[in-house]
Design a protein around this motif. Structure first.
Motif, short mmCIF file in Angstrom:
data_model
loop_
_atom_site.label_atom_id
_atom_site.label_comp_id
_atom_site.label_asym_id
_atom_site.label_seq_id
_atom_site.Cartn_x
_atom_site.Cartn_y
_atom_site.Cartn_z
N ALA A 33 0.85 -1.19 0.00
CA ALA A 33 0.00 0.00 0.00
C ALA A 33 0.88 1.24 0.00
O ALA A 33 2.06 1.18 0.37
N ALA A 34 0.32 2.33 -0.45
CA ALA A 34 1.03 3.61 -0.43
C ALA A 34 0.80 4.30 0.90
O ALA A 34 -0.12 3.95 1.66
N VAL A 35 1.62 5.30 1.18
CA VAL A 35 1.44 6.13 2.36
C VAL A 35 1.35 7.59 1.91
O VAL A 35 2.25 8.09 1.23
N VAL A 36 0.25 8.23 2.26
CA VAL A 36 -0.02 9.60 1.84
C VAL A 36 -0.23 10.45 3.08
O VAL A 36 -0.96 10.06 4.00
N SER A 37 0.40 11.60 3.13
CA SER A 37 0.25 12.48 4.29
C SER A 37 -1.16 13.05 4.35
O SER A 37 -1.81 13.25 3.32
N ALA A 38 -1.63 13.30 5.56
CA ALA A 38 -2.96 13.88 5.77
C ALA A 38 -2.85 14.94 6.86
O ALA A 38 -3.24 14.72 8.01
N PRO A 39 -2.32 16.11 6.50
CA PRO A 39 -2.09 17.15 7.52
C PRO A 39 -3.35 17.57 8.25
O PRO A 39 -3.31 17.96 9.42
N ASP A 40 -4.49 17.48 7.60
CA ASP A 40 -5.76 17.91 8.18
C ASP A 40 -6.32 16.88 9.17
O ASP A 40 -7.23 17.18 9.93
N ALA A 41 -5.77 15.65 9.12
CA ALA A 41 -6.25 14.52 9.92
C ALA A 41 -7.60 13.99 9.43
O ALA A 41 -8.19 13.10 10.04
N ARG A 42 -8.10 14.54 8.32
CA ARG A 42 -9.28 14.01 7.64
C ARG A 42 -8.88 13.80 6.17
O ARG A 42 -8.07 14.55 5.63
N VAL A 43 -9.45 12.80 5.53
CA VAL A 43 -9.15 12.52 4.13
C VAL A 43 -10.44 12.55 3.32
O VAL A 43 -11.41 11.87 3.66
N VAL A 44 -10.47 13.36 2.29
CA VAL A 44 -11.59 13.36 1.33
C VAL A 44 -11.31 12.26 0.32
O VAL A 44 -10.20 12.15 -0.21
N ALA A 45 -12.28 11.41 0.04
CA ALA A 45 -12.09 10.28 -0.88
C ALA A 45 -13.24 10.19 -1.86
O ALA A 45 -14.41 10.38 -1.50
N SER A 46 -12.92 9.90 -3.11
CA SER A 46 -13.93 9.75 -4.15
C SER A 46 -13.44 8.74 -5.17
O SER A 46 -12.23 8.59 -5.38
N THR A 47 -14.36 8.04 -5.82
CA THR A 47 -13.96 7.07 -6.83
C THR A 47 -14.88 7.16 -8.04
O THR A 47 -16.04 7.56 -7.93
N ASP A 48 -14.33 6.82 -9.20
CA ASP A 48 -15.06 6.88 -10.45
C ASP A 48 -14.50 5.81 -11.38
O ASP A 48 -13.36 5.37 -11.21
N VAL A 49 -15.28 5.42 -12.36
CA VAL A 49 -14.85 4.37 -13.27
C VAL A 49 -15.18 4.75 -14.71
O VAL A 49 -16.22 5.36 -14.98
N LEU A 50 -14.27 4.44 -15.62
CA LEU A 50 -14.47 4.65 -17.05
C LEU A 50 -14.41 3.29 -17.74
O LEU A 50 -13.43 2.55 -17.59
N VAL A 51 -15.46 2.95 -18.48
CA VAL A 51 -15.56 1.66 -19.16
C VAL A 51 -15.57 1.89 -20.66
O VAL A 51 -16.35 2.72 -21.17
N GLU A 52 -14.71 1.17 -21.37
CA GLU A 52 -14.66 1.33 -22.83
C GLU A 52 -16.00 0.95 -23.44
O GLU A 52 -16.64 -0.03 -23.05
N GLY A 53 -16.45 1.77 -24.38
CA GLY A 53 -17.73 1.55 -25.01
C GLY A 53 -18.87 2.23 -24.30
O GLY A 53 -19.95 2.41 -24.87
N ARG A 54 -18.63 2.60 -23.04
CA ARG A 54 -19.64 3.31 -22.26
C ARG A 54 -19.21 4.75 -22.00
O ARG A 54 -20.01 5.67 -22.11
N HIS A 55 -17.94 4.93 -21.64
CA HIS A 55 -17.42 6.26 -21.32
C HIS A 55 -16.39 6.76 -22.34
O HIS A 55 -16.13 7.96 -22.38
N PHE A 56 -15.79 5.88 -23.08
CA PHE A 56 -14.81 6.31 -24.07
C PHE A 56 -14.69 5.26 -25.17
O PHE A 56 -15.07 4.09 -24.98
N ARG A 57 -14.17 5.70 -26.30
CA ARG A 57 -13.86 4.82 -27.42
C ARG A 57 -12.43 5.09 -27.86
O ARG A 57 -12.03 6.25 -27.98
N ARG A 58 -11.68 4.02 -28.08
CA ARG A 58 -10.29 4.21 -28.45
C ARG A 58 -10.10 4.79 -29.84
O ARG A 58 -9.03 5.32 -30.15
#
Length: 312
Positions: A33-58
């Motif tokens: 796992a990675a280690v990321v500093s959190a000076p605020d002591a709180r972490v904002v987190a969000s996730t998203d997904v891109l699927v070929e044919g649905r969100h993009f075409r090569r």
């Protein structure tokens, strides 16, 4: 050469070698796992997904473009909370016959977009899959401020927008009709221009609510209206139709305001502010909050789809 020839760990080595690390990354790729500093002591987190044919075409977008888009979609969510993005985690699932060059260029796009805000790609995962999929998780730091949520809008607040809407949707329509111009619109679809710094700036100004415009302005303001228990009215006159969009709309038989009000993927930021706040650029007023429910345009119900819904 394909990723099958390179192998999972060979591909990971090739990709991670291209990724620089920002100041928030204390330990990057290479461990469990990675280690990321959190000076605020709180972490904002969000996730998203891109699927070929649905969100993009090569055939419409390069790997570099897809990397920029995948990062932007997540970084914008962090900014919409009033936070500063710090790190990205990326899961990449791809068919075995894809070239390793494609994955490397994707990494370049992810890294370049993250670098715009001083963030970095700190880790992730890879897997073989029949469908090319890019899933990104973004982390952010609030800098001691309260998060700006969707439920804080109050009657009398000004609705404001930072960034642009409709450009990416117009570009998508142009591409779907088999054209590659106007370049302004097509490039907006391929790589959004996100006003990242406007999010933390809005928090410092006293924004009462904020949201990333990913699915369409009216649809996303609808989330704010529902969460806050208010009505949001958008003023159509606040939106200028650029010449390229007007010309494309005329050629394709589309009302350009459909793109401006209901088109997604530009990742502008929409927020509400107390009426006494003087809005500096890039924020501009586009409407008002009042008692009631839902979203209206010039006081009337909007006819037509208000934005994107994955399951409709």
């Amino acid at each position: 050469m394909s990723v099958a020839d390179v192998g999972e760990f060979g591909l990971i080595d090739r990709v991670t070698a291209r990724l620089g690390q920002g100041s928030a990354c204390l330990l990057g790729p290479g461990d469990d796992a990675a280690v990321v500093s959190a000076p605020d002591a709180r972490v904002v987190a969000s996730t998203d997904v891109l699927v070929e044919g649905r969100h993009f075409r090569r055939d419409w977008s390069s790997a570099l473009d897809v990397g920029h888009r995948a990062a932007a979609a997540n970084l914008a969510d962090v900014a919409a909370m009033g936070a500063v993005p710090t790190a990205l985690l990326v899961a990449l699932c791809l068919p075995a016959q894809v070239s390793p060059d494609w994955a490397e260029q994707l990494a370049d796009g992810l890294g370049a977009e993250a670098a715009k805000v001083g963030a970095s790609v700190v880790g992730g995962d890879m897997s073989a899959s029949p469908t090319l999929t890019v899933a990104v998780t973004a982390l952010g730091d609030l800098g001691g401020r309260a998060p700006v949520v969707r439920s804080g809008a109050r009657p009398g607040d000004v609705v404001a927008l930072a960034g642009r809407t409709g450009y990416a949707a117009a570009g998508y329509t142009v591409l779907s009709r088999g054209f590659r111009t106007p370049k302004l619109l097509v490039e907006a679809y391929r790589r959004p221009e996100v006003p990242y710094s406007a999010g933390p700036h809005a928090a410092r100004l006293g924004a009462t609510a904020m949201i990333d415009v990913s699915d369409g302005l009216l649809a996303d303001l609808g989330h704010v209206a529902k969460a806050s228990g208010v009505r949001v009215d958008v003023h159509r006159a606040a939106f200028e139709v650029p010449r390229q969009m007007r010309d494309a709309a005329q050629a394709l038989g589309v009302d350009p305001y459909t793109w401006l009000l209901a088109g997604g993927d530009d990742h502008a930021l929409a927020a509400t502010f107390p009426p006494a706040v003087v809005l500096p650029a890039p924020w501009r007023p586009i409407g008002r909050v009042s008692a009631g429910a839902g979203v209206t345009v010039d006081g009337a119900r909007y006819e037509g789809p208000a934005g994107w819904d994955h399951f409709r």
